[in-house]
Design a protein around this motif. Structure first.
Motif, PDB file in Angstrom:
ATOM      1  N   VAL A 184      12.619   1.888  11.947  1.00 19.20           N
ATOM      2  CA  VAL A 184      11.619   3.464  11.809  1.00 19.20           C
ATOM      3  C   VAL A 184      11.013   2.985  10.029  1.00 19.20           C
ATOM      4  O   VAL A 184      10.714   1.993   9.201  1.00 19.20           O
ATOM      5  N   GLU A 185       9.590   3.484  10.118  1.00 15.51           N
ATOM      6  CA  GLU A 185       9.059   3.949   9.071  1.00 15.51           C
ATOM      7  C   GLU A 185       8.624   5.238   8.610  1.00 15.51           C
ATOM      8  O   GLU A 185       9.211   6.266   9.770  1.00 15.51           O
ATOM      9  N   LEU A 186       8.742   5.782   7.408  1.00 15.23           N
ATOM     10  CA  LEU A 186       9.118   6.949   7.057  1.00 15.23           C
ATOM     11  C   LEU A 186       7.365   7.437   7.117  1.00 15.23           C
ATOM     12  O   LEU A 186       6.977   7.112   5.949  1.00 15.23           O
ATOM     13  N   ARG A 187       7.406   8.736   7.905  1.00 12.63           N
ATOM     14  CA  ARG A 187       5.551   9.515   7.846  1.00 12.63           C
ATOM     15  C   ARG A 187       5.708  10.550   7.491  1.00 12.63           C
ATOM     16  O   ARG A 187       5.853  11.002   8.372  1.00 12.63           O
ATOM     17  N   LEU A 222       1.065  -5.542   9.277  1.00 12.16           N
ATOM     18  CA  LEU A 222       1.220  -4.565   8.788  1.00 12.16           C
ATOM     19  C   LEU A 222      -0.680  -3.814   9.090  1.00 12.16           C
ATOM     20  O   LEU A 222      -0.843  -2.555   9.108  1.00 12.16           O
ATOM     21  N   ASP A 223      -1.598  -5.292   9.517  1.00 12.29           N
ATOM     22  CA  ASP A 223      -2.603  -4.048   9.637  1.00 12.29           C
ATOM     23  C   ASP A 223      -2.953  -4.206  10.285  1.00 12.29           C
ATOM     24  O   ASP A 223      -3.878  -2.803  11.560  1.00 12.29           O
ATOM     25  N   SER A 224      -2.483  -4.100  11.920  1.00 16.68           N
ATOM     26  CA  SER A 224      -2.403  -4.233  13.170  1.00 16.68           C
ATOM     27  C   SER A 224      -1.114  -2.778  13.767  1.00 16.68           C
ATOM     28  O   SER A 224      -1.154  -3.096  14.837  1.00 16.68           O
ATOM     29  N   ASP A 225      -0.169  -3.273  12.814  1.00 18.16           N
ATOM     30  CA  ASP A 225       1.466  -3.363  13.483  1.00 18.16           C
ATOM     31  C   ASP A 225       1.667  -3.296  15.315  1.00 18.16           C
ATOM     32  O   ASP A 225       2.275  -3.052  15.488  1.00 18.16           O
ATOM     33  N   THR A 226       1.676  -4.912  15.316  1.00 15.95           N
ATOM     34  CA  THR A 226       2.005  -5.703  16.288  1.00 15.95           C
ATOM     35  C   THR A 226       3.172  -6.235  15.640  1.00 15.95           C
ATOM     36  O   THR A 226       2.751  -7.474  14.508  1.00 15.95           O
ATOM     37  N   THR A 229       0.833  -1.231   0.183  1.00 16.60           N
ATOM     38  CA  THR A 229      -0.175   0.220   0.290  1.00 16.60           C
ATOM     39  C   THR A 229       0.682   1.486  -0.166  1.00 16.60           C
ATOM     40  O   THR A 229       0.669   2.325  -0.215  1.00 16.60           O
ATOM     41  N   GLY A 230       2.086   0.797  -0.172  1.00 18.90           N
ATOM     42  CA  GLY A 230       2.748   2.275  -0.640  1.00 18.90           C
ATOM     43  C   GLY A 230       3.761   2.636   0.998  1.00 18.90           C
ATOM     44  O   GLY A 230       4.236   3.736   1.300  1.00 18.90           O
ATOM     45  N   ARG A 231       3.240   2.269   2.205  1.00 19.82           N
ATOM     46  CA  ARG A 231       4.453   2.924   3.315  1.00 19.82           C
ATOM     47  C   ARG A 231       5.659   1.851   3.625  1.00 19.82           C
ATOM     48  O   ARG A 231       5.715   1.097   2.248  1.00 19.82           O
ATOM     49  N   ILE A 232       6.432   3.590   3.698  1.00 23.00           N
ATOM     50  CA  ILE A 232       8.445   2.769   3.122  1.00 23.00           C
ATOM     51  C   ILE A 232       8.680   2.146   4.674  1.00 23.00           C
ATOM     52  O   ILE A 232       8.576   3.252   6.054  1.00 23.00           O
ATOM     53  N   PHE A 233       9.229   1.160   4.991  1.00 21.75           N
ATOM     54  CA  PHE A 233      10.286   1.537   6.021  1.00 21.75           C
ATOM     55  C   PHE A 233      11.712   1.062   6.058  1.00 21.75           C
ATOM     56  O   PHE A 233      12.243   0.850   4.769  1.00 21.75           O
ATOM     57  N   VAL A 234      12.065   1.174   6.954  1.00 22.65           N
ATOM     58  CA  VAL A 234      13.895   1.464   7.031  1.00 22.65           C
ATOM     59  C   VAL A 234      14.468   0.864   8.135  1.00 22.65           C
ATOM     60  O   VAL A 234      13.772   0.802   9.446  1.00 22.65           O
ATOM     61  N   ASN A 235      15.652   0.373   8.161  1.00 22.82           N
ATOM     62  CA  ASN A 235      16.604  -0.092   9.069  1.00 22.82           C
ATOM     63  C   ASN A 235      17.324   0.580   9.346  1.00 22.82           C
ATOM     64  O   ASN A 235      18.441   0.640   8.178  1.00 22.82           O
ATOM     65  N   PHE A 236      18.380   0.953  10.521  1.00 19.00           N
ATOM     66  CA  PHE A 236      19.778   1.583  11.083  1.00 19.00           C
ATOM     67  C   PHE A 236      20.545   0.233  12.118  1.00 19.00           C
ATOM     68  O   PHE A 236      19.750   0.019  12.998  1.00 19.00           O
ATOM     69  N   VAL A 290       9.291  -6.800   3.045  1.00 17.01           N
ATOM     70  CA  VAL A 290       8.042  -6.908   2.955  1.00 17.01           C
ATOM     71  C   VAL A 290       7.766  -8.194   2.329  1.00 17.01           C
ATOM     72  O   VAL A 290       8.246  -8.243   1.297  1.00 17.01           O
ATOM     73  N   ASP A 291       6.925  -9.187   2.758  1.00 19.17           N
ATOM     74  CA  ASP A 291       6.860 -10.332   2.577  1.00 19.17           C
ATOM     75  C   ASP A 291       5.291 -10.270   1.476  1.00 19.17           C
ATOM     76  O   ASP A 291       4.884  -9.663   1.076  1.00 19.17           O
ATOM     77  N   PRO A 292       5.282 -11.451   0.255  1.00 22.48           N
ATOM     78  CA  PRO A 292       4.847 -11.487  -0.660  1.00 22.48           C
ATOM     79  C   PRO A 292       3.063 -11.559   0.109  1.00 22.48           C
ATOM     80  O   PRO A 292       1.802 -10.984  -0.486  1.00 22.48           O
ATOM     81  N   ALA A 293       2.934 -11.456   1.549  1.00 21.29           N
ATOM     82  CA  ALA A 293       1.196 -10.885   2.044  1.00 21.29           C
ATOM     83  C   ALA A 293       1.467 -10.041   2.561  1.00 21.29           C
ATOM     84  O   ALA A 293       0.307  -9.628   3.506  1.00 21.29           O
TER      85      ALA A 293
END
Length: 366
Positions: free
Chosen positions: A51-54, A117-121, A32-39, A86-89
């Motif tokens: 992090v998520e870029l928001r 990612l539907d609940s961010d848990t 859905t276009g959400r962007i995640f990055v790690n450090f 992000v996996d195929p599901a």
């Protein structure tokens, strides 16, 4: 009258985000276009390793608690994350090295964590036994095939610069894991006699403040899965060659190590050292080229082409194909770290997340 001619860029790079804090490695986009990055924790101050870029802001993900480990063996928090995918599901998987500053791992530190990612848990935590995630193990990158078994299979590279290299296979239903291609020659860094990397016109070596330089020794690092899931591609960081192996052999525990090794294919010289690898749903393969500030693409006919070459691509690290038809890539100046510059940190912020259009989507094996 014109002056001397210089190097010319090729392709179009769009700046998505600039980083003024720690250096990033991994990037991944949700469907859905959400962007995640790690450090990863390599010496920079890292307030959050995922992090998520928001709206241009780096927000700890899924929350600050998961980014606040109590120790290096904390199985309920991220210790030092090298990759997020992000996996195929459309679920985010976090690959935790458990190895800040490349320290020896302890059980509970190295892990694969699923965030819905539907609940961010956090919905699943897979840790590794001591004979799979060795004290020297450095979990580098991961790819998924959700069609296999009850819940899918994950493939992980162990890029250790101080111990055995190989591929780790994970059954996502049971959490069981096993090593494949353990110390196989295709997973190992090449010596300077056969691979002498040059980045920004300078030999790329470990150069301590005191003492003699030594070759970079990271093994199998980049990883990508074929569009049909039949082969897994991988490459040592310190090599210009890359390889593939039959996934049927990796997954079937009745197949011997020698039989797995017999399915390894040398994919040839790719023109430069690579960090990240990626594939798209059109069957094409992408290779970062840290010696040439570039991203290359191998077409389905076997020919190579340059997707993008740009002096701003200072160490293209991780790539991710998104549903929006773009390839995203981080550039983090890894080679300018003090480790490689006689103790002097020559990085100049910001680090950058770029994207370039490829008119294809991610490989979704589900």
């Amino acid at each position: 009258m014109t002056g001397p001619v210089g190097d010319e860029p090729l392709g179009e790079l769009e700046v998505v985000h600039t980083f003024t804090g720690p250096m990033p490695t991994g990037v991944s986009m949700s469907h859905t276009g959400r962007i995640f990055v790690n450090f990863p924790k390599w010496g920079d101050e890292v307030p959050a390793t995922v992090v998520e870029l928001r709206d241009g802001v780096e927000v700890p993900f899924p929350n600050q608690g998961w980014n606040s480990p109590s120790a290096d063996d904390d199985a309920q928090a991220f210790v030092s994350v090298q990759s997020i995918v992000v996996d195929p599901a459309d679920r985010l998987w976090v690959l935790d090295t458990g190895s800040p500053m490349f320290q020896p791992t302890k059980p509970g530190g190295p892990k694969l964590v699923r965030v819905d990612l539907d609940s961010d848990t956090v919905a699943q935590v897979i840790t590794f036994p001591a004979d799979v995630a060795l004290p020297s193990t450095y979990l580098n990158d991961v790819r998924f095939d959700l069609r296999r078994g009850e819940a899918g299979i994950a493939y992980i590279t162990d890029s250790s610069d101080s111990g055995p290299n190989g591929i780790i296979v994970v059954d996502l239903a049971t959490g069981q894991s096993w090593r494949r291609l353990h110390e196989h020659p295709s997973t190992k860094a090449e010596p300077l006699e056969t691979f002498r990397p040059v980045v920004e016109g300078r030999p790329f070596l470990e150069r301590p403040a005191d003492g003699d330089p030594k070759p970079v020794s990271m093994g199998c690092d980049g990883i990508a899965i074929a569009a049909d899931g039949s082969r897994l591609y991988y490459c040592p960081l310190a090599s210009r060659r890359w390889y593939s192996v039959a996934t049927d052999a990796l997954v079937d525990r009745m197949v011997s190590d020698d039989e797995v090794a017999a399915t390894v294919r040398d994919e040839g010289d790719k023109g430069g050292g690579s960090d990240g690898l990626e594939t798209d749903d059109a069957g094409r393969l992408y290779l970062t080229s840290y010696e040439h500030d570039a991203v290359l693409r191998r077409r389905t006919d076997g020919e190579y082409e340059t997707l993008v070459h740009d002096p701003r691509l200072l160490w293209p690290d991780t790539m991710s194909v998104a549903a929006d038809g773009h390839l995203y890539v981080t550039a983090n100046q890894l080679h300018r770290q003090a480790t490689y510059q006689r103790g002097q940190d020559l990085r100049r912020k910001p680090y950058v997340l770029f994207r370039t259009r490829i008119d294809a989507g991610p490989v979704l094996l589900r």
